[in-house]
Scaffold this motif. Structure first.
Motif, PDB file in Angstrom:
ATOM      1  N   ALA A   1      52.309  20.069   8.772  1.00 61.42           N
ATOM      2  CA  ALA A   1      52.349  19.742  10.202  1.00 61.42           C
ATOM      3  C   ALA A   1      51.046  20.133  10.892  1.00 61.42           C
ATOM      4  N   ALA A   2      50.382  21.179  10.391  1.00 58.11           N
ATOM      5  CA  ALA A   2      49.122  21.623  11.007  1.00 58.11           C
ATOM      6  C   ALA A   2      48.050  20.547  10.870  1.00 58.11           C
ATOM      7  N   GLN A   3      47.967  19.921   9.698  1.00 58.00           N
ATOM      8  CA  GLN A   3      46.986  18.859   9.509  1.00 58.00           C
ATOM      9  C   GLN A   3      47.309  17.652  10.387  1.00 58.00           C
ATOM     10  N   MET A   4      48.591  17.326  10.497  1.00 58.76           N
ATOM     11  CA  MET A   4      49.001  16.212  11.350  1.00 58.76           C
ATOM     12  C   MET A   4      48.636  16.481  12.807  1.00 58.76           C
ATOM     13  N   GLU A   5      48.797  17.739  13.223  1.00 60.47           N
ATOM     14  CA  GLU A   5      48.449  18.087  14.602  1.00 60.47           C
ATOM     15  C   GLU A   5      46.948  17.939  14.835  1.00 60.47           C
ATOM     16  N   LYS A   6      46.140  18.361  13.870  1.00 59.96           N
ATOM     17  CA  LYS A   6      44.684  18.205  13.979  1.00 59.96           C
ATOM     18  C   LYS A   6      44.310  16.726  14.077  1.00 59.96           C
ATOM     19  N   PHE A   7      44.941  15.927  13.207  1.00 61.80           N
ATOM     20  CA  PHE A   7      44.634  14.499  13.211  1.00 61.80           C
ATOM     21  C   PHE A   7      45.032  13.867  14.545  1.00 61.80           C
ATOM     22  N   LEU A   8      46.183  14.229  15.057  1.00 62.17           N
ATOM     23  CA  LEU A   8      46.635  13.679  16.335  1.00 62.17           C
ATOM     24  C   LEU A   8      45.744  14.139  17.484  1.00 62.17           C
ATOM     25  N   ARG A   9      45.248  15.368  17.418  1.00 56.87           N
ATOM     26  CA  ARG A   9      44.366  15.848  18.483  1.00 56.87           C
ATOM     27  C   ARG A   9      43.072  15.034  18.508  1.00 56.87           C
ATOM     28  N   GLY A  10      42.494  14.800  17.340  1.00 55.44           N
ATOM     29  CA  GLY A  10      41.301  13.966  17.278  1.00 55.44           C
ATOM     30  C   GLY A  10      41.567  12.553  17.740  1.00 55.44           C
ATOM     31  N   THR A  11      42.698  11.995  17.302  1.00 52.37           N
ATOM     32  CA  THR A  11      43.069  10.626  17.687  1.00 52.37           C
ATOM     33  C   THR A  11      43.314  10.531  19.184  1.00 52.37           C
ATOM     34  N   TYR A  12      43.960  11.550  19.742  1.00 49.82           N
ATOM     35  CA  TYR A  12      44.271  11.513  21.176  1.00 49.82           C
ATOM     36  C   TYR A  12      43.000  11.552  22.017  1.00 49.82           C
ATOM     37  N   LYS A  13      42.000  12.249  21.521  1.00 44.25           N
ATOM     38  CA  LYS A  13      40.712  12.251  22.230  1.00 44.25           C
ATOM     39  C   LYS A  13      40.105  10.845  22.207  1.00 44.25           C
ATOM     40  N   GLY A  14      40.237  10.151  21.080  1.00 43.68           N
ATOM     41  CA  GLY A  14      39.782   8.767  21.010  1.00 43.68           C
ATOM     42  C   GLY A  14      40.547   7.877  21.968  1.00 43.68           C
ATOM     43  N   PHE A  15      41.847   8.116  22.070  1.00 40.34           N
ATOM     44  CA  PHE A  15      42.710   7.381  22.990  1.00 40.34           C
ATOM     45  C   PHE A  15      42.260   7.584  24.438  1.00 40.34           C
ATOM     46  N   LEU A  16      41.995   8.842  24.804  1.00 40.38           N
ATOM     47  CA  LEU A  16      41.553   9.145  26.164  1.00 40.38           C
ATOM     48  C   LEU A  16      40.180   8.545  26.447  1.00 40.38           C
ATOM     49  N   HIS A  17      39.334   8.504  25.430  1.00 38.85           N
ATOM     50  CA  HIS A  17      38.013   7.903  25.586  1.00 38.85           C
ATOM     51  C   HIS A  17      38.160   6.443  26.011  1.00 38.85           C
ATOM     52  N   ILE A  18      39.058   5.712  25.363  1.00 36.07           N
ATOM     53  CA  ILE A  18      39.283   4.304  25.714  1.00 36.07           C
ATOM     54  C   ILE A  18      39.888   4.193  27.114  1.00 36.07           C
ATOM     55  N   LYS A  19      40.881   4.989  27.363  1.00 37.89           N
ATOM     56  CA  LYS A  19      41.666   4.889  28.593  1.00 37.89           C
ATOM     57  C   LYS A  19      40.838   5.228  29.832  1.00 37.89           C
ATOM     58  N   ASP A  20      39.979   6.242  29.726  1.00 36.23           N
ATOM     59  CA  ASP A  20      39.314   6.782  30.906  1.00 36.23           C
ATOM     60  C   ASP A  20      37.822   6.500  30.982  1.00 36.23           C
TER      61      ASP A  20
ATOM     62  N   GLN B   1      40.289  -4.225  18.100  1.00 38.23           N
ATOM     63  CA  GLN B   1      40.640  -3.290  19.160  1.00 38.23           C
ATOM     64  C   GLN B   1      41.885  -2.465  18.827  1.00 38.23           C
ATOM     65  N   ALA B   2      42.695  -2.920  17.875  1.00 42.53           N
ATOM     66  CA  ALA B   2      43.923  -2.201  17.530  1.00 42.53           C
ATOM     67  C   ALA B   2      43.628  -0.810  16.969  1.00 42.53           C
ATOM     68  N   VAL B   3      42.481  -0.642  16.312  1.00 47.45           N
ATOM     69  CA  VAL B   3      42.188   0.649  15.680  1.00 47.45           C
ATOM     70  C   VAL B   3      41.065   1.410  16.399  1.00 47.45           C
ATOM     71  N   LEU B   4      40.798   1.041  17.628  1.00 47.03           N
ATOM     72  CA  LEU B   4      39.729   1.695  18.386  1.00 47.03           C
ATOM     73  C   LEU B   4      39.857   3.221  18.472  1.00 47.03           C
ATOM     74  N   PRO B   5      41.033   3.783  18.768  1.00 47.11           N
ATOM     75  CA  PRO B   5      41.071   5.249  18.908  1.00 47.11           C
ATOM     76  C   PRO B   5      40.666   5.982  17.638  1.00 47.11           C
ATOM     77  N   PHE B   6      40.958   5.394  16.479  1.00 51.03           N
ATOM     78  CA  PHE B   6      40.636   6.046  15.211  1.00 51.03           C
ATOM     79  C   PHE B   6      39.148   5.924  14.885  1.00 51.03           C
ATOM     80  N   THR B   7      38.582   4.753  15.118  1.00 51.85           N
ATOM     81  CA  THR B   7      37.161   4.576  14.838  1.00 51.85           C
ATOM     82  C   THR B   7      36.305   5.358  15.836  1.00 51.85           C
ATOM     83  N   ILE B   8      36.725   5.384  17.092  1.00 48.79           N
ATOM     84  CA  ILE B   8      35.997   6.163  18.091  1.00 48.79           C
ATOM     85  C   ILE B   8      36.087   7.658  17.783  1.00 48.79           C
ATOM     86  N   ALA B   9      37.284   8.124  17.413  1.00 46.64           N
ATOM     87  CA  ALA B   9      37.455   9.546  17.081  1.00 46.64           C
ATOM     88  C   ALA B   9      36.581   9.938  15.900  1.00 46.64           C
ATOM     89  N   ARG B  10      36.448   9.032  14.939  1.00 44.70           N
ATOM     90  CA  ARG B  10      35.570   9.310  13.790  1.00 44.70           C
ATOM     91  C   ARG B  10      34.105   9.318  14.225  1.00 44.70           C
TER      92      ARG B  10
END
Length: 342
Positions: free
Chosen positions: A236-255, A51-60
């Motif tokens: 920084a642009a690539q990091m922002e893209k990665f964080l945007r995808g990850t954050y969507k995974g985070f929201l998927h779990i949360k909501d 479960q620790a890596v759920l946002p990353f696996t879900i985002a993928r």
């Protein structure tokens, strides 16, 4: 021309439609191949498939990274090795939490940009005859790795119970959760730091729960995004893209509880009933509010690691944490009223 006119009799229209369909399919495949070729490959070190890596696996799996033009490769390595791979540049991101703090406090040029969890999702289980933490004196305790988050938590709880983790207890590095539990079952260790779903098996097997770390007043980072300062500065642009995808995974779990439970079942290799219990009792309660930490929580996360490393003071928090990109992504998604869907 003669060949062209052959198809313009009674079969002319179906043939024309078929040709159009075939052409559309060809264009689609060519476009997909082009997109595949244009996607930026980003190598990510993950310490487990829990479960620790759920946002990353879900985002993928949900295509959130692909929507950002990223081809994210998740590479399974232990937490201590993940930090070394990050330092060498073999990976762009390490998703370690507590295990990332020791190298940062020792001067490694890393920063935490995001964290899924701020509460430890670990339990200390022992043989049934061991009734409390103090009874671990002279015993062997299994952890995933020396220097990992569970190792730091264990040493902190030992100190709180007047035990010297370097003298009174033998801490053994046993690797992944199934191996740690096997060590407990076979008697290689007398106690172990465990995470779900192994905790359920430990309970059913009659082992005694000594400490539930989610109930402790400790801040433990898990499911975090740790990057090199150089990567943050150069791309920084690539990091922002990665964080945007990850954050969507985070929201998927949360909501989205119903849609997250099947992911948990798959990664933990348990049925939906156990996965639902894990979501309700472990995953959701341990999540941060928005992927960031307050200054107070940042300080608490650093505090017990400082003690373990016997360091007198930490670098300024701004040298360790930078949640500015996460906040930018969060604000953007909120303004668009983004929802995870099913």
């Amino acid at each position: 021309m003669r060949v062209g006119f052959i198809g313009l009799g009674r079969m002319g229209r179906p043939m024309a439609i078929n040709i159009l369909h075939a052409s559309a399919l060809l264009l689609f495949l060519l476009f997909a191949c082009l997109q595949e070729g244009l996607a930026e490959t980003v190598k990510i070190a993950i310490p487990s498939t829990t479960q620790a890596v759920l946002p990353f696996t879900i985002a993928r799996d949900k295509g959130y990274y692909r929507a950002e033009g990223l081809d994210v490769e998740l590479i399974l390595v232990s937490a201590p090795i993940a930090s070394r791979a990050l330092l060498s540049g073999d990976v762009t991101v390490a998703t370690v939490g507590g295990a990332g703090l020791p190298p940062v406090l020792r001067g490694s040029p890393f920063k935490f940009l995001f964290t899924t969890y701020n509460r430890a999702m670990f339990w200390l289980y022992a043989k049934s005859e061991i009734r409390d933490v103090k009874a671990l004196k002279g015993k062997r305790v299994g952890v995933s790795g020396i220097g990992s988050g569970p190792d730091s938590l264990l040493r902190e709880i030992l100190r709180q119970n007047s035990l010297d983790p370097n003298r009174d207890v033998t801490v053994l590095s046993l690797g992944v959760m199934p191996t740690i539990f096997s060590g407990l079952q076979s008697g290689i260790v007398d106690a172990a730091m465990l995470a779900p779903p192994v905790t359920f098996k430990a309970h059913e097997s009659g082992f005694r729960e000594l400490v539930s770390f989610p109930k402790q007043d400790l801040v433990e980072l898990q499911g975090s995004v740790l990057v090199r300062d150089a990567s943050l500065q150069s791309d920084a642009a690539q990091m922002e893209k990665f964080l945007r995808g990850t954050y969507k995974g985070f929201l998927h779990i949360k909501d989205n509880r119903a849609a997250t439970i099947p992911f948990i079942a798959r990664y933990l290799q348990v049925n939906d009933r156990v996965a639902a219990t894990a979501y309700d009792q472990v995953v959701r309660p341990a999540m941060t509010q928005d992927g960031t930490l307050s200054a107070e929580m940042q300080a608490k996360a650093v505090e017990h690691v400082l003690k373990r490393l016997d360091l007198k003071e930490a670098p300024p928090l701004a040298k360790i944490f930078d949640f500015s990109l996460t906040r930018k992504v969060m604000t953007e998604l909120q303004s668009k009223n983004w929802r995870s869907g099913a």
